[in-house]
Design a protein around this motif. Structure first.
Motif, PDB file in Angstrom:
ATOM      1  N   MET A 173       0.977  -1.348   0.097  1.00  0.00           N
ATOM      2  CA  MET A 173      -0.058  -0.190  -0.098  1.00  0.00           C
ATOM      3  C   MET A 173       0.870   1.369  -0.011  1.00  0.00           C
ATOM      4  SD  MET A 173      -3.431  -1.116   0.113  1.00  0.00           S
ATOM      5  CE  MET A 173      -4.360  -2.236   0.663  1.00  0.00           C
ATOM      6  N   ASN A 174       2.156   1.317   0.156  1.00  0.00           N
ATOM      7  CA  ASN A 174       2.802   2.579   0.498  1.00  0.00           C
ATOM      8  C   ASN A 174       3.447   3.178  -0.855  1.00  0.00           C
ATOM      9  OD1 ASN A 174       4.150   4.586   2.064  1.00  0.00           O
ATOM     10  ND2 ASN A 174       5.867   3.270   2.032  1.00  0.00           N
ATOM     11  N   TYR A 175       2.317   3.556  -1.741  1.00  0.00           N
ATOM     12  CA  TYR A 175       2.434   4.226  -2.775  1.00  0.00           C
ATOM     13  C   TYR A 175       1.537   5.448  -3.012  1.00  0.00           C
ATOM     14  CZ  TYR A 175       4.173  -0.347  -3.019  1.00  0.00           C
ATOM     15  OH  TYR A 175       5.147  -1.555  -2.843  1.00  0.00           O
ATOM     16  N   PRO A 176       2.220   6.369  -3.821  1.00  0.00           N
ATOM     17  CA  PRO A 176       1.525   7.974  -4.204  1.00  0.00           C
ATOM     18  C   PRO A 176      -0.059   7.879  -4.288  1.00  0.00           C
ATOM     19  CG  PRO A 176       3.494   7.755  -5.339  1.00  0.00           C
ATOM     20  CD  PRO A 176       3.211   6.108  -4.994  1.00  0.00           C
ATOM     21  N   ALA A 177      -0.567   7.160  -5.094  1.00  0.00           N
ATOM     22  CA  ALA A 177      -2.266   7.356  -5.114  1.00  0.00           C
ATOM     23  C   ALA A 177      -2.882   6.843  -3.879  1.00  0.00           C
ATOM     24  CB  ALA A 177      -2.556   6.748  -6.169  1.00  0.00           C
ATOM     25  N   ILE A 178      -2.421   5.611  -3.573  1.00  0.00           N
ATOM     26  CA  ILE A 178      -3.112   5.186  -2.276  1.00  0.00           C
ATOM     27  C   ILE A 178      -2.762   6.072  -0.842  1.00  0.00           C
ATOM     28  CG2 ILE A 178      -3.085   3.180  -0.639  1.00  0.00           C
ATOM     29  CD1 ILE A 178      -2.252   1.426  -3.067  1.00  0.00           C
ATOM     30  N   ARG A 179      -1.613   6.660  -0.736  1.00  0.00           N
ATOM     31  CA  ARG A 179      -1.303   7.582   0.231  1.00  0.00           C
ATOM     32  C   ARG A 179      -1.915   8.892   0.051  1.00  0.00           C
ATOM     33  NH1 ARG A 179      -0.966   3.654   3.019  1.00  0.00           N
ATOM     34  NH2 ARG A 179       0.709   2.800   3.758  1.00  0.00           N
ATOM     35  N   ASP A 180      -2.347   9.413  -0.966  1.00  0.00           N
ATOM     36  CA  ASP A 180      -2.985  10.687  -1.411  1.00  0.00           C
ATOM     37  C   ASP A 180      -4.232  10.635  -0.500  1.00  0.00           C
ATOM     38  OD1 ASP A 180      -3.980  13.067  -2.161  1.00  0.00           O
ATOM     39  OD2 ASP A 180      -3.933  12.569  -4.393  1.00  0.00           O
ATOM     40  N   LEU A 181      -4.299  11.676   0.321  1.00  0.00           N
ATOM     41  CA  LEU A 181      -5.611  11.896   1.435  1.00  0.00           C
ATOM     42  C   LEU A 181      -6.253  12.968   0.824  1.00  0.00           C
ATOM     43  CD1 LEU A 181      -4.045  11.135   4.911  1.00  0.00           C
ATOM     44  CD2 LEU A 181      -5.200   9.466   3.377  1.00  0.00           C
ATOM     45  N   THR A 182      -5.971  13.486  -0.442  1.00  0.00           N
ATOM     46  CA  THR A 182      -6.769  14.668  -1.091  1.00  0.00           C
ATOM     47  C   THR A 182      -8.090  13.870  -1.861  1.00  0.00           C
ATOM     48  OG1 THR A 182      -5.574  14.754  -3.054  1.00  0.00           O
ATOM     49  CG2 THR A 182      -5.020  16.097  -1.067  1.00  0.00           C
ATOM     50  N   ARG A 183      -7.701  12.633  -1.948  1.00  0.00           N
ATOM     51  CA  ARG A 183      -8.757  12.119  -2.895  1.00  0.00           C
ATOM     52  C   ARG A 183      -9.199  10.604  -2.241  1.00  0.00           C
ATOM     53  NH1 ARG A 183      -7.338  11.801  -9.160  1.00  0.00           N
ATOM     54  NH2 ARG A 183      -9.527  11.464  -9.198  1.00  0.00           N
ATOM     55  N   SER A 184     -10.518  10.163  -2.076  1.00  0.00           N
ATOM     56  CA  SER A 184     -10.766   9.071  -1.528  1.00  0.00           C
ATOM     57  C   SER A 184     -10.426   7.787  -2.508  1.00  0.00           C
ATOM     58  CB  SER A 184     -12.352   8.891  -1.225  1.00  0.00           C
ATOM     59  OG  SER A 184     -13.006   8.730  -2.668  1.00  0.00           O
ATOM     60  N   PHE A 185     -10.242   6.499  -2.022  1.00  0.00           N
ATOM     61  CA  PHE A 185     -10.086   5.587  -2.846  1.00  0.00           C
ATOM     62  C   PHE A 185     -11.463   5.364  -3.821  1.00  0.00           C
ATOM     63  CE2 PHE A 185     -11.236   0.735  -3.279  1.00  0.00           C
ATOM     64  CZ  PHE A 185     -10.168   0.626  -4.280  1.00  0.00           C
ATOM     65  N   GLU A 186     -12.538   5.371  -3.621  1.00  0.00           N
ATOM     66  CA  GLU A 186     -13.498   5.538  -4.538  1.00  0.00           C
ATOM     67  C   GLU A 186     -13.096   6.576  -5.833  1.00  0.00           C
ATOM     68  OE1 GLU A 186     -18.438   5.844  -4.796  1.00  0.00           O
ATOM     69  OE2 GLU A 186     -17.380   6.288  -2.753  1.00  0.00           O
ATOM     70  N   GLU A 187     -12.818   7.809  -5.266  1.00  0.00           N
ATOM     71  CA  GLU A 187     -12.532   8.764  -6.583  1.00  0.00           C
ATOM     72  C   GLU A 187     -11.349   8.522  -7.063  1.00  0.00           C
ATOM     73  OE1 GLU A 187     -14.284  12.867  -4.207  1.00  0.00           O
ATOM     74  OE2 GLU A 187     -12.202  12.057  -3.540  1.00  0.00           O
ATOM     75  N   ASN A 188     -10.368   7.574  -6.828  1.00  0.00           N
ATOM     76  CA  ASN A 188      -9.196   7.314  -7.442  1.00  0.00           C
ATOM     77  C   ASN A 188      -8.927   5.979  -7.499  1.00  0.00           C
ATOM     78  OD1 ASN A 188      -6.934   8.658  -8.756  1.00  0.00           O
ATOM     79  ND2 ASN A 188      -5.629   8.704  -7.076  1.00  0.00           N
TER      80      ASN A 188
END
Length: 265
Positions: A173-188
């Motif tokens: 899980m330690n990757y940019p999109a997964i760690r991006d908290l400006t967007r939810s998993f559903e959004e991204n």
């Protein structure tokens, strides 16, 4: 097929961590976890483990978080707490190996005496793989006859008696999109799943690979005592998402835990 263990660290850290892990197991792809015997959520985690016997549960040995279960004075600061990781690196030379060994044995014994059939061992912040702790790790493995997580090529540096031939070890899980908290998993979702696919591409056919995760919900214990907190919620969502599970199936992933996977090699 590709044999994979998906292991959640930090079971027992707090109630919110416990229930995030259990949700990821009951409703998602999680197969395994490791339990911290010295943390506030330990007793609850033990009960949850007993209620979910198909979840593989190991011991998460601690030297850099919370308070010890023994009275080893070389292991703690003036408040009786373990040194944080950055402090540990400065004071490790003053710690006695006997006290570290006794503390780790006490943590393992507590879990076993509570009725758990441990599947394996690892450690908080991977301290069992640090060069200064390898001799202690070997003694622990010999005493308890349990495999250790093969993080940072541990098996290349140390012979251990009960390893499972688990050559692969990846953070899932330690990757940019997964760690991006400006967007939810559903959004991204697409970007997050692409990162997971990149990890699955590294899994070798007919070998065993452990994928490390840290799913959790958030309570005050986690929020105020760990710098890695809110991002864990996203891991619960990812592990429980139907498209994640479809991706695992598409990649011919067979899921195991340390207790039900046969040794390879």
């Amino acid at each position: 097929m590709k044999k994979v263990i998906i292991n959640a660290d930090d079971f027992g850290y707090s109630s919110a961590v416990n229930f995030g892990i259990i949700k990821a197991f009951q409703n998602g792809a999680l197969t395994s976890t490791t339990l911290m015997a010295n943390m506030p959520g330990c007793a609850e985690a033990i009960q949850l483990a007993k209620e979910n016997p198909e979840l593989g549960v190991g011991g998460h040995l601690v030297l850099t978080c919370g308070r010890p279960k023994t009275t080893g004075k070389s292991l703690v600061d003036d408040q009786g707490n373990f040194y944080h990781l950055d402090q540990y690196k400065q004071v490790r030379q003053s710690m006695t190996e006997a006290e570290i060994f006794a503390e780790w044995c006490c943590q393992i014994d507590h879990l076993i005496e509570s009725g758990l059939n441990l599947t394996h061992l690892d450690s908080h912040h991977h301290v069992h793989t640090f060069s200064e702790n390898l001799a202690i790790t070997a003694r622990i493995a010999e005493k308890y006859q349990l495999p250790f997580r093969n993080a940072f090529d541990l098996e290349k540096n140390l012979h251990l008696p009960c390893q499972k031939g688990i050559k692969g070890f990846q953070d899932l899980m330690n990757y940019p999109a997964i760690r991006d908290l400006t967007r939810s998993f559903e959004e991204n979702r697409d970007a997050c799943l692409a990162e997971i696919q990149a990890v699955l591409d590294k899994v070798v056919h007919e070998e065993i690979t452990e994928l490390m995760v840290h799913p959790a919900f958030v309570d005050e214990q986690l929020y105020f005592h760990s710098s890695f907190n809110v991002a864990r919620v996203k891991e619960v969502a990812i592990l429980c998402d139907s498209q994640t599970q479809e991706l695992l199936a598409k990649n011919n992933i067979e899921l195991f835990h340390y207790g039900n996977v046969s040794s390879v090699g």
